[in-house]
Design an enzyme around this catalytic site. Structure first.
Site, PDB file in Angstrom:
ATOM      1  N   GLU A  79       0.819  -1.185   0.017  1.00 30.12           N
ATOM      2  CA  GLU A  79       0.179  -0.074  -0.176  1.00 30.12           C
ATOM      3  C   GLU A  79       0.791   1.412   0.076  1.00 30.12           C
ATOM      4  O   GLU A  79       0.322   2.168  -0.571  1.00 30.12           O
ATOM      5  CB  GLU A  79      -1.000   0.131   1.279  1.00 30.12           C
ATOM      6  CG  GLU A  79      -2.077  -1.073   1.200  1.00 30.12           C
ATOM      7  CD  GLU A  79      -3.102  -0.764   0.443  1.00 30.12           C
ATOM      8  OE1 GLU A  79      -3.290   0.229  -0.119  1.00 30.12           O
ATOM      9  OE2 GLU A  79      -3.956  -1.794   0.476  1.00 30.12           O
ATOM     10  N   GLU A 110       9.082 -21.621   7.817  1.00 32.61           N
ATOM     11  CA  GLU A 110       9.317 -20.986   8.945  1.00 32.61           C
ATOM     12  C   GLU A 110      10.284 -21.707   9.920  1.00 32.61           C
ATOM     13  O   GLU A 110      10.992 -21.141  10.786  1.00 32.61           O
ATOM     14  CB  GLU A 110       8.133 -20.589   9.737  1.00 32.61           C
ATOM     15  CG  GLU A 110       7.386 -21.704  10.466  1.00 32.61           C
ATOM     16  CD  GLU A 110       6.165 -21.148  11.596  1.00 32.61           C
ATOM     17  OE1 GLU A 110       6.134 -21.617  12.553  1.00 32.61           O
ATOM     18  OE2 GLU A 110       5.288 -20.581  10.845  1.00 32.61           O
TER      19      GLU A 110
END
Length: 268
Positions: A79, A110
């Site tokens: 954004e 992860e």
């Protein structure tokens, strides 16, 4: 350390509850998130000071995470160039498994202790940058390994975790511990932890952009004109900040210069 995020939910027999009961209980749990963030505001503020200092000096910020938190940080990064008119690459995300696999939820990545640092090296991370590790548990190997390597290389680090006294927090120069408690569904940290992380990403990036002069008054003066809605908003913003009374005149000037800020500077 105490892994509060993995403790059993206080809510039992969820399968027997009506929709109205479930939504009421989830909403009550979510209401505790902002209180947890409020308690962590001193830590959050110190982290933001460090971020602003790095960015003002030409450095970059890297979110580094896996799972829900890592994916939410991607949304924040996407954004910023449009909203605040900053160059791509100033604020970044290193996501376990790669952003190109964002929708695949490659949770197994992860557990790779070395990949995070390797990815940072590929991005030419330096002491001018700041790396913020994201991990609800505070133990994620992908994040922990990267922060350890950052500290060894004198790279400033921060973190956002949801358990107190975690290994990741110990590797962070600016740790943020937002203790949201056990989840509504035991261990489902996409819920309260994820909500807290999203709020923090908004808080960090928005405050940093304001401090960097990307906002004046309460307006996005550098917003990029990517669609009709944003262009219309920017035209009205320009008219409100200048003596231009004609919508078409303001729009022409805006499109000529690309942003409200540059159009105003031209008029001055």
């Amino acid at each position: 350390m105490t892994t509060i995020t993995e403790q059993p939910s206080v809510h039992r027999n969820l399968e027997s509850k009506k929709i109205e009961e479930i939504t009421f209980l989830i909403n009550n749990e979510n209401a505790t998130v902002t209180r947890a963030i409020e308690e962590a505001l001193p830590q959050i503020n110190q982290l933001i000071y460090a971020v602003v200092d790095k960015l003002k000096k030409g450095g970059r910020m890297f979110y580094l995470g896996a799972g829900s938190g890592g994916r939410l940080s991607v949304l924040d990064v996407i954004e910023l160039p449009t909203t605040f008119g900053i160059e791509k690459g100033i604020v970044n995300t290193i996501l376990a498994g790669g952003i190109e696999h964002l929708i695949e939820a490659r949770e197994e990545m992860e557990d790779n202790f070395y990949e995070g640092w390797e990815r940072l090296v590929n991005e030419n991370v330096t002491i001018n940058d700041i790396v913020i590790g994201i991990s609800a548990s505070g133990t994620t190997p992908f994040v922990l390994g990267a922060l350890e390597a950052c500290r060894k290389n004198n790279i400033t680090t921060g973190c956002i975790v949801s358990n107190p006294g975690s290994p990741i927090a110990k590797q962070a120069d600016y740790p943020v511990e937002v203790i949201t408690g056990p989840e509504f569904i035991t261990g489902s940290t996409r819920m309260k932890c994820g909500t807290a992380q999203k709020i923090l990403f908004d808080m960090i990036s928005t405050t940093a952009m304001i401090q960097l002069g990307r906002v004046e008054d309460n307006q996005m003066i550098h917003v990029q004109l990517i669609n009709n809605k944003i262009t219309d908003r920017a035209v009205k913003m320009l008219m409100g900040r200048t003596a231009i009374g004609s919508y078409e005149e303001a729009k022409t000037l805006l499109l000529q210069h690309g942003s409200v800020k540059t159009a105003i500077d031209h008029l001055k």
